[in-house]
Scaffold this active site. Structure first.
Site, PDB file in Angstrom:
ATOM      1  CG  ASP A  10      47.006  53.522  45.691  1.00 50.87           C
ATOM      2  OD1 ASP A  10      47.750  52.477  45.679  1.00 50.87           O
ATOM      3  OD2 ASP A  10      46.459  53.908  46.888  1.00 50.87           O
ATOM      4  CB  SER A  11      44.246  49.922  45.287  1.00 49.71           C
ATOM      5  OG  SER A  11      44.993  50.085  46.441  1.00 49.71           O
ATOM      6  CB  CYS A  73      49.237  50.846  43.729  1.00 51.40           C
ATOM      7  SG  CYS A  73      48.721  49.280  44.179  1.00 51.40           S
ATOM      8  CD  GLU A 152      41.603  53.199  50.723  1.00 49.60           C
ATOM      9  OE1 GLU A 152      40.439  54.066  50.747  1.00 49.60           O
ATOM     10  OE2 GLU A 152      42.811  53.558  50.234  1.00 49.60           O
ATOM     11  CB  CYS A 184      51.620  48.856  51.169  1.00 49.96           C
ATOM     12  SG  CYS A 184      49.898  49.265  50.923  1.00 49.96           S
ATOM     13  CG  HIS A 186      46.840  52.175  51.236  1.00 51.73           C
ATOM     14  ND1 HIS A 186      47.125  51.833  50.069  1.00 51.73           N
ATOM     15  CD2 HIS A 186      45.430  52.487  51.480  1.00 51.73           C
ATOM     16  CE1 HIS A 186      45.683  52.158  49.541  1.00 51.73           C
ATOM     17  NE2 HIS A 186      44.997  52.677  50.502  1.00 51.73           N
TER      18      HIS A 186
HETATM   19  N1  DGL Z   1      48.550  51.098  48.194  1.00 53.47           N
HETATM   20  C1  DGL Z   1      48.656  49.674  47.448  1.00 53.47           C
HETATM   21  C2  DGL Z   1      49.830  49.242  47.535  1.00 53.47           C
HETATM   22  O1  DGL Z   1      51.261  50.046  47.446  1.00 53.47           O
HETATM   23  C3  DGL Z   1      47.542  48.616  47.574  1.00 53.47           C
HETATM   24  C4  DGL Z   1      46.757  48.344  48.896  1.00 53.47           C
HETATM   25  C5  DGL Z   1      45.840  47.444  48.445  1.00 53.47           C
HETATM   26  O2  DGL Z   1      44.705  47.850  47.612  1.00 53.47           O
HETATM   27  O3  DGL Z   1      45.580  46.511  48.766  1.00 53.47           O
HETATM   28  O4  DGL Z   1      50.281  48.025  47.382  1.00 53.47           O
END
Ligand code: DGL
Length: 272
Positions: A10-11, A73, A152, A184, A186
């Site tokens: 993931d990011s 992600c 984050e 997402c 996150h």
């Molecule tokens: N967790 C990520 C997603 O599911 C990316 C969030 C990001 O880096 O902008 O899209």
């Protein structure tokens, strides 16, 4: 063979919401996780850059001989899942189809909201996934670029988080949604705030549970499930601050013993 780790990327810390479900459903499996925290967020970046970063993480984990890759992600899934799946000879899955499937299963009236990063919403990947299952779904997409930085920075319980969620989701309040996809990985860390703002008539869906079920089904089908009790310890890698990653990951996983290492970046590329 079956003792090899499952790679999860993931990011940043968001993919932990998927990793935690894999750990819960498949406790004998080992996970090697990369959070590219230093280059997060991916959401506002050009597709080509997201592709490059995702490939770098993939190559990094291939050195550990992973038996499967989970792109945890949505932004990276939308940008590069098909390409990576085609190029590798291990199973590769993303989080968008599992999220879409879970939402269709839950929805009664098929009025479904989709929250995501700018990249995911622009890609229309959820529209395609939902309509490939049921053409009659009415979809309400919404980009939420302020959510990932909140998560984050570890601010996901704060009063500020409540305010930002309320302001961002206001346009969806009167749309009579019965289901809302957290598109997402996150966003599940903001789920209590999102659910309480949307009210009890809206089912809030994360892709983690369904993604973990897909991992389980694929490993079973390929005879790659680890049936032995012993497995290698999980490992976590971050390109950013080890301390901040540890703080969020140990809180979310409820495990103070997790092993976090740093991956170095040189001129904005992963150093192997
Ligand atoms: N967790 C990520 C997603 O599911 C990316 C969030 C990001 O880096 O902008 O899209």
């Amino acid at each position: 063979m079956i003792n090899r780790p499952i790679g999860v990327i993931d990011s940043g810390v968001g993919g932990l919401t998927v990793a935690i479900e894999i750990m819960r459903q498949l406790p004998h499996e080992t996970i090697y996780y990369i959070g590219d925290t230093a280059r997060c967020p991916y959401g506002p970046r050009p597709v080509e850059e997201v592709k490059q970063f995702t490939w770098e993480m993939t190559r990094y984990l291939l050195r550990y001989d992973i038996k499967m890759l989970v792109i945890a992600c949505n932004t990276a899934t939308a940008a590069v899942l098909d390409e990576i799946r085609e190029a590798l000879d291990i199973p590769v899955i993303g989080v968008i189809h599992p999220g879409a499937r879970a939402a269709i299963k839950m929805s009664k009236h098929f009025r479904i909201g989709v929250l995501g990063t700018l990249g995911t919403i622009k890609s229309r990947a959820y529209e395609k996934a939902l309509h490939s299952i049921n053409k009659n779904v009415k979809i309400f997409p919404l980009a939420c670029p302020k959510f990932v930085p909140l998560v984050e920075s570890g601010e996901y319980h704060s009063a500020m988080a409540k305010k930002i969620v309320a302001e961002t989701l206001l346009p969806l309040k009167d749309k009579q949604l019965d289901t809302l996809i957290l598109g997402c990985t996150h966003y599940p860390l903001l789920e209590p705030i999102i659910s309480s703002f949307m009210g009890e008539n809206v089912a809030v869906i994360s892709s983690g549970e369904e993604t973990a079920r897909e991992v389980s089904a694929i490993l079973h089908y390929k005879e790659l499930l680890n049936m032995e009790k012993s497995c290698l310890p999980n490992r976590f890698f971050t390109t950013g601050s080890k301390e901040l990653f540890y703080k969020i990951a140990s809180d979310w996983l409820q495990d103070p013993t997790i092993d976090v290492s740093t991956i170095r970046l040189d001129e904005n590329e992963l150093v192997f």
